[in-house]
Write an enzyme that holds these catalytic residues in place. Structure first.
Site, PDB file in Angstrom:
ATOM      1  N   ARG A  14       0.640  -1.499  -0.054  1.00 55.73           N
ATOM      2  CA  ARG A  14       0.082  -0.079   0.142  1.00 55.73           C
ATOM      3  C   ARG A  14       0.993   1.317   0.073  1.00 55.73           C
ATOM      4  O   ARG A  14       0.560   2.117  -0.661  1.00 55.73           O
ATOM      5  CB  ARG A  14      -0.903   0.081   1.288  1.00 55.73           C
ATOM      6  CG  ARG A  14      -2.052  -0.973   1.059  1.00 55.73           C
ATOM      7  CD  ARG A  14      -3.080  -0.898   1.918  1.00 55.73           C
ATOM      8  NE  ARG A  14      -2.741  -1.554   3.335  1.00 55.73           N
ATOM      9  CZ  ARG A  14      -3.476  -2.865   3.514  1.00 55.73           C
ATOM     10  NH1 ARG A  14      -4.195  -3.230   2.821  1.00 55.73           N
ATOM     11  NH2 ARG A  14      -3.088  -3.447   4.601  1.00 55.73           N
TER      12      ARG A  14
ATOM     13  N   PHE B 141     -10.892  -5.189  -6.359  1.00 58.89           N
ATOM     14  CA  PHE B 141     -10.772  -6.118  -5.115  1.00 58.89           C
ATOM     15  C   PHE B 141     -10.575  -5.126  -3.869  1.00 58.89           C
ATOM     16  O   PHE B 141      -9.518  -5.481  -3.149  1.00 58.89           O
ATOM     17  CB  PHE B 141     -10.056  -7.306  -4.970  1.00 58.89           C
ATOM     18  CG  PHE B 141     -10.347  -8.033  -6.561  1.00 58.89           C
ATOM     19  CD1 PHE B 141     -11.396  -9.294  -6.544  1.00 58.89           C
ATOM     20  CD2 PHE B 141      -9.649  -7.967  -7.542  1.00 58.89           C
ATOM     21  CE1 PHE B 141     -11.444  -9.932  -7.630  1.00 58.89           C
ATOM     22  CE2 PHE B 141      -9.786  -8.624  -8.842  1.00 58.89           C
ATOM     23  CZ  PHE B 141     -10.718  -9.551  -8.966  1.00 58.89           C
TER      24      PHE B 141
ATOM     25  N   ASP C 116     -15.684  -3.656  -5.666  1.00 57.82           N
ATOM     26  CA  ASP C 116     -15.467  -4.587  -4.754  1.00 57.82           C
ATOM     27  C   ASP C 116     -16.824  -5.232  -5.002  1.00 57.82           C
ATOM     28  O   ASP C 116     -17.870  -4.437  -5.131  1.00 57.82           O
ATOM     29  CB  ASP C 116     -15.110  -4.241  -3.269  1.00 57.82           C
ATOM     30  CG  ASP C 116     -14.723  -5.560  -2.624  1.00 57.82           C
ATOM     31  OD1 ASP C 116     -13.779  -5.881  -2.280  1.00 57.82           O
ATOM     32  OD2 ASP C 116     -15.585  -6.409  -2.295  1.00 57.82           O
TER      33      ASP C 116
ATOM     34  N   ALA D 108     -15.478  -7.701 -10.425  1.00 60.81           N
ATOM     35  CA  ALA D 108     -14.430  -7.103 -11.038  1.00 60.81           C
ATOM     36  C   ALA D 108     -14.067  -7.577 -12.581  1.00 60.81           C
ATOM     37  O   ALA D 108     -13.827  -6.623 -13.548  1.00 60.81           O
ATOM     38  CB  ALA D 108     -12.986  -7.501 -10.326  1.00 60.81           C
TER      39      ALA D 108
ATOM     40  N   ASP E 262      -6.052  -7.104  -6.492  1.00 60.18           N
ATOM     41  CA  ASP E 262      -5.678  -8.099  -5.398  1.00 60.18           C
ATOM     42  C   ASP E 262      -6.830  -8.846  -4.885  1.00 60.18           C
ATOM     43  O   ASP E 262      -7.669  -8.655  -3.906  1.00 60.18           O
ATOM     44  CB  ASP E 262      -5.161  -6.916  -4.018  1.00 60.18           C
ATOM     45  CG  ASP E 262      -5.011  -7.782  -2.772  1.00 60.18           C
ATOM     46  OD1 ASP E 262      -4.499  -8.779  -2.705  1.00 60.18           O
ATOM     47  OD2 ASP E 262      -5.019  -7.213  -1.877  1.00 60.18           O
TER      48      ASP E 262
ATOM     49  N   CYS F  74      -2.681 -14.245  -3.491  1.00 51.13           N
ATOM     50  CA  CYS F  74      -2.394 -14.524  -2.057  1.00 51.13           C
ATOM     51  C   CYS F  74      -2.466 -15.868  -2.116  1.00 51.13           C
ATOM     52  O   CYS F  74      -2.752 -16.662  -0.848  1.00 51.13           O
ATOM     53  CB  CYS F  74      -3.346 -13.807  -1.021  1.00 51.13           C
ATOM     54  SG  CYS F  74      -4.970 -13.949  -1.409  1.00 51.13           S
TER      55      CYS F  74
HETATM   56  N1  SAH Z   1      -6.873  -5.229  -1.422  1.00 54.61           N
HETATM   57  C1  SAH Z   1      -7.520  -5.432  -0.220  1.00 54.61           C
HETATM   58  C2  SAH Z   1      -7.741  -6.908   0.157  1.00 54.61           C
HETATM   59  C3  SAH Z   1      -8.693  -7.571  -0.606  1.00 54.61           C
HETATM   60  S1  SAH Z   1      -9.576  -8.864  -0.188  1.00 54.61           S
HETATM   61  C4  SAH Z   1      -6.654  -4.673   0.951  1.00 54.61           C
HETATM   62  O1  SAH Z   1      -5.687  -4.071   0.698  1.00 54.61           O
HETATM   63  O2  SAH Z   1      -7.010  -4.790   2.151  1.00 54.61           O
HETATM   64  C5  SAH Z   1     -10.287  -9.549  -1.587  1.00 54.61           C
HETATM   65  C6  SAH Z   1     -11.739  -8.659  -1.711  1.00 54.61           C
HETATM   66  O3  SAH Z   1     -12.211  -9.125  -2.950  1.00 54.61           O
HETATM   67  C7  SAH Z   1     -12.863  -8.870  -0.603  1.00 54.61           C
HETATM   68  O4  SAH Z   1     -13.211  -7.515  -0.205  1.00 54.61           O
HETATM   69  C8  SAH Z   1     -14.065  -9.417  -1.646  1.00 54.61           C
HETATM   70  O5  SAH Z   1     -15.410  -8.914  -1.075  1.00 54.61           O
HETATM   71  C9  SAH Z   1     -13.579  -8.956  -2.983  1.00 54.61           C
HETATM   72  N2  SAH Z   1     -13.934  -9.974  -3.882  1.00 54.61           N
HETATM   73  C10 SAH Z   1     -14.188 -11.280  -3.948  1.00 54.61           C
HETATM   74  N3  SAH Z   1     -14.414 -11.723  -5.242  1.00 54.61           N
HETATM   75  C11 SAH Z   1     -14.864 -10.388  -6.102  1.00 54.61           C
HETATM   76  C12 SAH Z   1     -15.253 -10.330  -7.406  1.00 54.61           C
HETATM   77  N4  SAH Z   1     -15.242 -11.334  -8.261  1.00 54.61           N
HETATM   78  N5  SAH Z   1     -15.211  -9.053  -7.770  1.00 54.61           N
HETATM   79  C13 SAH Z   1     -15.010  -8.066  -7.018  1.00 54.61           C
HETATM   80  N6  SAH Z   1     -14.438  -8.131  -5.668  1.00 54.61           N
HETATM   81  C14 SAH Z   1     -14.464  -9.320  -5.320  1.00 54.61           C
END
Ligand code: SAH
Length: 393
Positions: free
Chosen positions: A212, A228, A250, A280, A300, A340
């Site tokens: 970040r 995400f 998200d 996404a 992410d 991850c």
């Molecule tokens: N980048 C964030 C962590 C991401 S965790 C940080 O820095 O804290 C992954 C996220 O993806 C979650 O919030 C989940 O709601 C979202 N997510 C899962 N599948 C998704 C999709 N198909 N499209 C968009 N968001 C999604």
């Protein structure tokens, strides 16, 4: 040593243990004391009958035992577990009194040689999460022994976060005062609002802290797309770094609400930016059709590969995602792509960003980051190196 239960393992498993691997798969156990129950301490023997370590037995998981001590001098008990947690805390001494970073992982399970024990600190609150049933059997003695160590750090409340689906009440108080529903912490000087009650994992994804900050450094004057986005960690960082505009995408609307509170806590007006509740992939396809472009794209996603079996499918999904990201990236744009998935190595991940995947011939891999300091791994346990953060420019 008193008569601990004995589990004998294959030569292959013995050499993995000697290299520091913390897991023993069930099919590597050639003999185990009758009546070994989940949570029992076991002494691990190699085929020649030499004691090579001590672990906790799990009667049902594919991982039959996890190693907590390589030494067999002292019998594995709560004192040994608590000493291992104290060692993990000591690794984070650099953050103990740092007002700029008040949230960090105090204990990272296997990576800290305390398998299954995750403790995250959010300022004056600490959250414990277990992975696996064996260690969970030790909850009360572990909580009792760890609490004074937390208090010494200035922690005032301690709670257990149960894994998803383990009942309604997901935060169970263990010690100290009541744990707040949300808490504002700092990360490299940036305020971050964490929803301790309803948030994912223990509340936040602390492992992306340094990335970040990297996005903050790269964002000046750019139009940013954060895919995400969850609680908007990368989005807030980008705005603070001077981004012209940030779009956060998200599936979870509640996450956007938290992101907006975090932005306000940093003096940012969230209404100057866009928050899109959407899938996404769908968002990217429609943005591509509309010829929308961004100068910095951050991706992410949650793990696409929960198991080794799902790895090929996950690689295909990452390729498709990266192709879509590259399609909405301006010619001089920067793509930050993260994964991850522990079943996807850094080399594997790089292949999902090659020219054929991105459909471009102008992007170079300029950085590849892995786990941060507070999410350590073991040299002999490659599975622990789950985090990848690639920067292409
Ligand atoms: N980048 C964030 C962590 C991401 S965790 C940080 O820095 O804290 C992954 C996220 O993806 C979650 O919030 C989940 O709601 C979202 N997510 C899962 N599948 C998704 C999709 N198909 N499209 C968009 N968001 C999604």
């Amino acid at each position: 040593m008193p008569k601990a239960l004995i589990a004998t393992v294959t030569a292959g498993a013995s050499s993995a243990i000697l290299r520091g691997h913390p897991w023993i798969w069930r099919d590597a156990v050639t003999r185990v004391a009758a009546g070994a129950k989940t949570g029992d301490a076991v002494t691990i023997h190699d085929p020649a009958g030499r004691a090579i370590g001590q672990g906790l037995w799990d009667a049902s998981s594919p991982i039959a035992a996890r190693i907590y001590a390589r030494s067999v001098e002292r019998e594995l008990d709560a004192g040994v577990l608590i000493a291992a947690v104290a060692r993990a805390f000591a690794r984070r001494d650099r953050w103990k009194d740092d007002p700029e970073t008040t949230a960090y992982r105090l204990c990272h399970g296997e990576g800290d040689r305390v398998p299954g024990v995750v403790i995250d600190r959010y300022g004056e609150a600490a959250v414990l999460r277990f992975d696996g049933d064996a260690i969970a059997v030790w909850l009360s003695s572990l909580a009792e022994g760890v609490w004074p160590l937390l208090e010494a750090l200035g922690v005032r409340s301690f709670a257990l976060r149960s894994a998803r689906g383990e009942g309604e009440e997901r935060l169970r108080p263990l010690a100290g005062g009541p744990i707040p529903e949300t808490i504002t912490v700092r990360e490299n000087g940036v305020a971050m609002v964490v929803d301790l009650q309803r948030g994912q994992k223990t509340g936040a994804f602390l492992d992306q802290r340094d990335n970040r900050r990297r996005v903050r450094e790269l964002a000046l004057g750019r139009r940013v797309l954060n895919l995400f986005s969850y609680a908007g960690g990368f989005s807030t960082a980008a705005v603070l770094g001077g981004a012209e505009h940030v779009t956060s995408v998200d599936l979870a609307q509640a996450a956007h609400a938290t992101a907006q509170v975090s932005m306000r806590a940093n003096g940012i007006d969230p209404s100057a930016h866009a928050f899109v509740t959407a899938d996404a992939f769908t968002f990217l396809e429609s943005a591509q059709k509309k010829a929308q472009r961004w100068d910095l794209v951050v991706s992410d996603p949650p793990s696409f590969a929960p198991s080794e079996k799902s790895r090929p499918r996950a690689l295909t999904a990452y390729r498709r995602l990266h192709g879509l990201c590259a399609a909405v990236l301006t010619p001089r744009g920067i793509l930050c792509a993260s994964s991850c998935s522990s079943h996807v190595s850094a080399e594997d991940f790089a292949t999902t960003l090659d020219d054929a995947a991105t459909g471009r011939a102008d992007l170079s891999l300029v950085e590849m980051h892995g786990n941060p300091w507070d999410h350590p791994t073991l040299p002999g346990w490659p599975e622990g190196r789950y985090l990848k953060f690639a920067v292409l420019a």
